[in-house]
Write an enzyme that holds these catalytic residues in place. Structure first.
Site, PDB file in Angstrom:
ATOM      1  N   GLY A   1     -20.793 -55.858 -17.555  1.00  0.00           N
ATOM      2  CA  GLY A   1     -19.789 -54.815 -17.375  1.00  0.00           C
ATOM      3  C   GLY A   1     -20.395 -53.456 -17.069  1.00  0.00           C
TER       4      GLY A   1
ATOM      5  N   LYS B   1     -23.641 -53.805 -12.531  1.00  0.00           N
ATOM      6  CA  LYS B   1     -24.732 -54.363 -11.707  1.00  0.00           C
ATOM      7  C   LYS B   1     -24.189 -54.953 -10.401  1.00  0.00           C
ATOM      8  CE  LYS B   1     -25.862 -57.271 -14.942  1.00  0.00           C
ATOM      9  NZ  LYS B   1     -24.857 -56.907 -15.945  1.00  0.00           N
TER      10      LYS B   1
ATOM     11  N   THR C   1     -21.344 -54.476  -8.886  1.00  0.00           N
ATOM     12  CA  THR C   1     -20.713 -53.461  -8.035  1.00  0.00           C
ATOM     13  C   THR C   1     -21.785 -52.692  -7.255  1.00  0.00           C
ATOM     14  OG1 THR C   1     -19.039 -53.260  -9.762  1.00  0.00           O
ATOM     15  CG2 THR C   1     -19.088 -51.528  -8.092  1.00  0.00           C
TER      16      THR C   1
ATOM     17  N   ARG D   1     -15.087 -67.333 -11.516  1.00  0.00           N
ATOM     18  CA  ARG D   1     -13.942 -66.415 -11.646  1.00  0.00           C
ATOM     19  C   ARG D   1     -13.171 -66.460 -10.339  1.00  0.00           C
ATOM     20  NH1 ARG D   1     -18.108 -61.823 -13.574  1.00  0.00           N
ATOM     21  NH2 ARG D   1     -18.350 -62.551 -15.723  1.00  0.00           N
TER      22      ARG D   1
ATOM     23  N   ARG E   1     -11.706 -55.334 -16.069  1.00  0.00           N
ATOM     24  CA  ARG E   1     -12.119 -56.319 -15.053  1.00  0.00           C
ATOM     25  C   ARG E   1     -11.258 -57.573 -15.163  1.00  0.00           C
ATOM     26  NH1 ARG E   1     -18.366 -58.109 -14.859  1.00  0.00           N
ATOM     27  NH2 ARG E   1     -17.701 -59.529 -16.526  1.00  0.00           N
TER      28      ARG E   1
ATOM     29  N   ARG F   1     -20.055 -60.840 -25.357  1.00  0.00           N
ATOM     30  CA  ARG F   1     -20.752 -59.973 -24.406  1.00  0.00           C
ATOM     31  C   ARG F   1     -21.064 -58.601 -25.015  1.00  0.00           C
ATOM     32  NH1 ARG F   1     -20.241 -61.788 -18.529  1.00  0.00           N
ATOM     33  NH2 ARG F   1     -19.910 -63.999 -18.829  1.00  0.00           N
TER      34      ARG F   1
HETATM   35  P1  ADP Z   1     -21.651 -56.315 -14.192  1.00  0.00           P
HETATM   36  O1  ADP Z   1     -21.977 -56.965 -12.876  1.00  0.00           O
HETATM   37  O2  ADP Z   1     -22.770 -55.479 -14.714  1.00  0.00           O
HETATM   38  O3  ADP Z   1     -21.125 -57.271 -15.216  1.00  0.00           O
HETATM   39  P2  ADP Z   1     -19.412 -55.144 -12.731  1.00  0.00           P
HETATM   40  O4  ADP Z   1     -20.073 -54.655 -11.487  1.00  0.00           O
HETATM   41  O5  ADP Z   1     -18.587 -56.374 -12.633  1.00  0.00           O
HETATM   42  O6  ADP Z   1     -20.463 -55.277 -13.935  1.00  0.00           O
HETATM   43  O7  ADP Z   1     -18.521 -53.938 -13.296  1.00  0.00           O
HETATM   44  C1  ADP Z   1     -17.650 -54.134 -14.410  1.00  0.00           C
HETATM   45  C2  ADP Z   1     -16.298 -53.461 -14.119  1.00  0.00           C
HETATM   46  O8  ADP Z   1     -16.450 -52.043 -14.159  1.00  0.00           O
HETATM   47  C3  ADP Z   1     -15.733 -53.817 -12.744  1.00  0.00           C
HETATM   48  O9  ADP Z   1     -14.325 -53.973 -12.840  1.00  0.00           O
HETATM   49  C4  ADP Z   1     -16.106 -52.587 -11.892  1.00  0.00           C
HETATM   50  O10 ADP Z   1     -15.192 -52.387 -10.855  1.00  0.00           O
HETATM   51  C5  ADP Z   1     -16.056 -51.454 -12.922  1.00  0.00           C
HETATM   52  N1  ADP Z   1     -17.003 -50.356 -12.683  1.00  0.00           N
HETATM   53  C6  ADP Z   1     -18.273 -50.435 -12.232  1.00  0.00           C
HETATM   54  N2  ADP Z   1     -18.843 -49.203 -12.200  1.00  0.00           N
HETATM   55  C7  ADP Z   1     -17.907 -48.333 -12.660  1.00  0.00           C
HETATM   56  C8  ADP Z   1     -17.884 -46.908 -12.856  1.00  0.00           C
HETATM   57  N3  ADP Z   1     -18.929 -46.138 -12.600  1.00  0.00           N
HETATM   58  N4  ADP Z   1     -16.738 -46.365 -13.342  1.00  0.00           N
HETATM   59  C9  ADP Z   1     -15.666 -47.131 -13.629  1.00  0.00           C
HETATM   60  N5  ADP Z   1     -15.608 -48.470 -13.448  1.00  0.00           N
HETATM   61  C10 ADP Z   1     -16.722 -49.068 -12.980  1.00  0.00           C
HETATM   62  P1  5GP Z   2     -21.800 -63.073 -15.508  1.00  0.00           P
HETATM   63  O1  5GP Z   2     -21.278 -64.259 -16.247  1.00  0.00           O
HETATM   64  O2  5GP Z   2     -21.080 -61.799 -15.925  1.00  0.00           O
HETATM   65  O3  5GP Z   2     -21.828 -63.262 -14.016  1.00  0.00           O
HETATM   66  O4  5GP Z   2     -23.324 -62.876 -15.941  1.00  0.00           O
HETATM   67  C1  5GP Z   2     -23.664 -62.790 -17.299  1.00  0.00           C
HETATM   68  C2  5GP Z   2     -25.102 -62.348 -17.443  1.00  0.00           C
HETATM   69  O5  5GP Z   2     -25.959 -63.344 -16.900  1.00  0.00           O
HETATM   70  C3  5GP Z   2     -25.444 -61.048 -16.734  1.00  0.00           C
HETATM   71  O6  5GP Z   2     -26.233 -60.257 -17.614  1.00  0.00           O
HETATM   72  C4  5GP Z   2     -26.290 -61.481 -15.555  1.00  0.00           C
HETATM   73  O7  5GP Z   2     -27.247 -60.510 -15.203  1.00  0.00           O
HETATM   74  C5  5GP Z   2     -26.958 -62.703 -16.143  1.00  0.00           C
HETATM   75  N1  5GP Z   2     -27.468 -63.629 -15.124  1.00  0.00           N
HETATM   76  C6  5GP Z   2     -26.932 -63.968 -13.931  1.00  0.00           C
HETATM   77  N2  5GP Z   2     -27.729 -64.823 -13.274  1.00  0.00           N
HETATM   78  C7  5GP Z   2     -28.808 -65.027 -14.060  1.00  0.00           C
HETATM   79  C8  5GP Z   2     -30.005 -65.786 -13.921  1.00  0.00           C
HETATM   80  O8  5GP Z   2     -30.270 -66.473 -12.939  1.00  0.00           O
HETATM   81  N3  5GP Z   2     -30.879 -65.749 -14.953  1.00  0.00           N
HETATM   82  C9  5GP Z   2     -30.661 -65.014 -16.076  1.00  0.00           C
HETATM   83  N4  5GP Z   2     -31.598 -65.024 -17.010  1.00  0.00           N
HETATM   84  N5  5GP Z   2     -29.558 -64.281 -16.237  1.00  0.00           N
HETATM   85  C10 5GP Z   2     -28.639 -64.277 -15.246  1.00  0.00           C
END
Ligand code: ADP
Ligand code: 5GP
Length: 205
Positions: A17, A20, A22, A47, A140, A151
């Site tokens: 969250g 990353k 984005t 998802r 999200r 998480r």
């Molecule tokens: P991660 O990949 O780290 O799990 P996401 O990129 O999915 O995180 O971002 C989590 C949520 O927060 C998404 O709904 C995204 O659109 C939103 N988001 C990302 N950066 C910001 C920000 N700077 N301000 C507000 N919302 C954000």
């Molecule tokens: P999400 O379920 O939200 O896509 O990912 C959950 C977490 O798993 C995030 O912290 C993401 O960086 C991590 N993740 C995604 N792919 C990999 C991978 O290949 N290896 C590891 N160690 N973590 C991962």
């Protein structure tokens, strides 16, 4: 197999969250010839909108365990009850296309990659606060109360790891998205320029 002589891979790590994906999507869209995403394997359910082979290779626990035993993974970890891992093939696919390989992986994966000779540039994406992280994860709309709690519990440990001096080359606070992206872009561009001046060929346009 995986190369150690070309451009250094780029790792983005940070609590779920923190933004990353984005930030990565922006980077990959802005520089499609420079960066390529390492598509991880996972046993979590897709998802809405996630495509197999694009966002992840969605697989089963049995298949992934067998592939790990065959030595097909550079690193793997269990996160929030699901398996995740980076295969040698995913990284090689990007490297063979002559691109900088971008990995989005968790803290345990980063620790394992550090022990290899991949020599990555590591970036920790930090949320402005845990309260804001929770708000973003909720809005999200991908988590149940149970997965959200898992998480957020991991997030506390990840923040500690991310904030420990020396663990990451860059720590970027994702408060304002545009600003965080500019900081990430500047960091990555300066790293690429350094490598280019050392004679590493990296397409950058
Ligand atoms: P991660 O990949 O780290 O799990 P996401 O990129 O999915 O995180 O971002 C989590 C949520 O927060 C998404 O709904 C995204 O659109 C939103 N988001 C990302 N950066 C910001 C920000 N700077 N301000 C507000 N919302 C954000
Ligand atoms: P999400 O379920 O939200 O896509 O990912 C959950 C977490 O798993 C995030 O912290 C993401 O960086 C991590 N993740 C995604 N792919 C990999 C991978 O290949 N290896 C590891 N160690 N973590 C991962």
């Amino acid at each position: 197999m995986v190369q150690n002589s070309g451009p250094r891979p780029l790792i983005l790590c940070g609590p779920s969250g923190s933004g990353k994906s984005t930030l990565l999507v922006r980077l990959l869209n802005d520089f499609p010839n420079t960066f390529g995403f390492s598509v991880s394997h996972t046993t979590r359910k897709p998802r809405p909108g996630e495509q197999s082979g694009v966002h992840y290779h969605f697989t089963t626990k049995e298949e992934m365990t067998a592939a790990i035993e065959r030595g097909e993974f550079i690193e793997n970890a269990v996160f929030s009850g699901n398996m995740y891992g980076t295969s040698y093939k995913s990284v090689a696919n990007v490297q063979n296309a002559g691109k900088v390989c971008v990995l989005d992986i968790d803290m345990e994966g980063v620790k394992q990659i550090r022990k290899t000779d991949l020599n990555p540039i590591t970036v920790f994406i930090k949320p402005p606060s845990l309260d804001e992280l929770e708000k973003r994860l909720r809005s999200r709309g991908t988590e149940t109360e149970e997965t959200l709690t898992k998480r957020l519990n991991v997030a506390r440990k990840e923040m500690e790891y991310g904030e420990t001096p020396g663990n990451f080359h860059y720590v970027i606070v994702n408060d304002n998205l545009d600003k965080a992206y500019e900081v990430l872009k500047e960091a990555v561009v300066s790293e690429i320029k350094k490598q280019q001046s050392d004679g590493v060929i990296i397409k950058f346009d």
